[in-house]
Design an enzyme around this catalytic site. Sequence first.
Site, PDB file in Angstrom:
ATOM      1  N   SER A  93       0.752  -1.041   0.174  1.00  0.00           N
ATOM      2  CA  SER A  93      -0.142   0.123   0.107  1.00  0.00           C
ATOM      3  C   SER A  93       0.775   1.139   0.097  1.00  0.00           C
ATOM      4  O   SER A  93       1.557   1.350  -0.914  1.00  0.00           O
ATOM      5  CB  SER A  93      -1.095  -0.046   1.190  1.00  0.00           C
ATOM      6  OG  SER A  93      -1.950   0.914   1.204  1.00  0.00           O
ATOM      7  N   ASP A 192      -9.908  -5.198  -4.554  1.00  0.00           N
ATOM      8  CA  ASP A 192      -9.449  -4.268  -3.258  1.00  0.00           C
ATOM      9  C   ASP A 192     -10.570  -3.081  -3.146  1.00  0.00           C
ATOM     10  O   ASP A 192     -10.896  -2.431  -3.908  1.00  0.00           O
ATOM     11  CB  ASP A 192      -8.077  -3.553  -4.249  1.00  0.00           C
ATOM     12  CG  ASP A 192      -7.306  -2.723  -2.970  1.00  0.00           C
ATOM     13  OD1 ASP A 192      -7.901  -2.152  -1.807  1.00  0.00           O
ATOM     14  OD2 ASP A 192      -6.117  -2.891  -3.079  1.00  0.00           O
ATOM     15  N   HIS A 222      -7.145  -5.864  -0.048  1.00  0.00           N
ATOM     16  CA  HIS A 222      -6.028  -4.931   0.216  1.00  0.00           C
ATOM     17  C   HIS A 222      -4.832  -5.067   1.027  1.00  0.00           C
ATOM     18  O   HIS A 222      -3.706  -4.914   0.480  1.00  0.00           O
ATOM     19  CB  HIS A 222      -6.825  -3.582   0.504  1.00  0.00           C
ATOM     20  CG  HIS A 222      -5.673  -2.379   0.622  1.00  0.00           C
ATOM     21  ND1 HIS A 222      -5.361  -1.858  -0.300  1.00  0.00           N
ATOM     22  CD2 HIS A 222      -5.228  -1.935   1.762  1.00  0.00           C
ATOM     23  CE1 HIS A 222      -4.320  -0.767  -0.029  1.00  0.00           C
ATOM     24  NE2 HIS A 222      -4.443  -0.944   1.187  1.00  0.00           N
TER      25      HIS A 222
END
Length: 246
Positions: A93, A192, A222
């Site tokens: 991320s 996601d 995610h």
Amino acid sequence: MKVKQPEPFMFEAGDRAVLLLHGFTGHSADVRMLGRFLHSKGYTCYAPIYRGHGKSPEELIDVTAEEWWEDVVEAYQTLKDKGYTKIAVAGLSLGGVLGLRLACNQPLQGVITMCSPMYFDNEEQLTIGFRQFAKEYKQLERKNEEIIKQEVDQLLEASKGLFQQIAASIERVKENVDMLYTPTFVIQATNDQMINPDSANYIYENVESEKKKIKFYDNGTHAITFSNAKDEMHEDIYTFLESLEW
């Protein structure tokens, strides 16, 4: 109740090192399973924790996004100071965004992004993630629901400036990713719920590296390092790292 604070980890093995970077609101546990896997394959793995992370939500929003970048540079230098000259970076991320920035500024063998945002087109989604983190932390402190709601609402109001900084840091990397010539592996969960999955296509299409790869995981989320896709992803990351010119 005092919540146990997580710590960075360093798993030393061979002379090839991988810097592992966690996501926003996360910490070294985000990448520990990946680190253990790569360590078993002979890679040294180091995962720092950025300032404010692994602590209370109040401490998290008391730092700046630029300080996280400084922490990543310091982590890279830690590996250099230990004698490692062959270093790749893998980030989850926001960690992937920071990894891309590092690759634009330092010589790296390769860069791996996992569910990393390039579009700040839905600040509400990041807010949802922060709200959930703050709520769970306060539940661990065994506060009642009324106090938790009040404190979380206050935190969300106080965090607006930090979210603006995060948006600016993402935009900076997005604007410069076409200057990246480092071998790149872009990993993305198809489903996601936190970021726009098309971010992966943007990274892949705009990096200038002759060696680049992209893969979407239908069974990933995610937090892909914890998801059902993790074992397949571990093997794919290992294959990518082995293909690099160390």
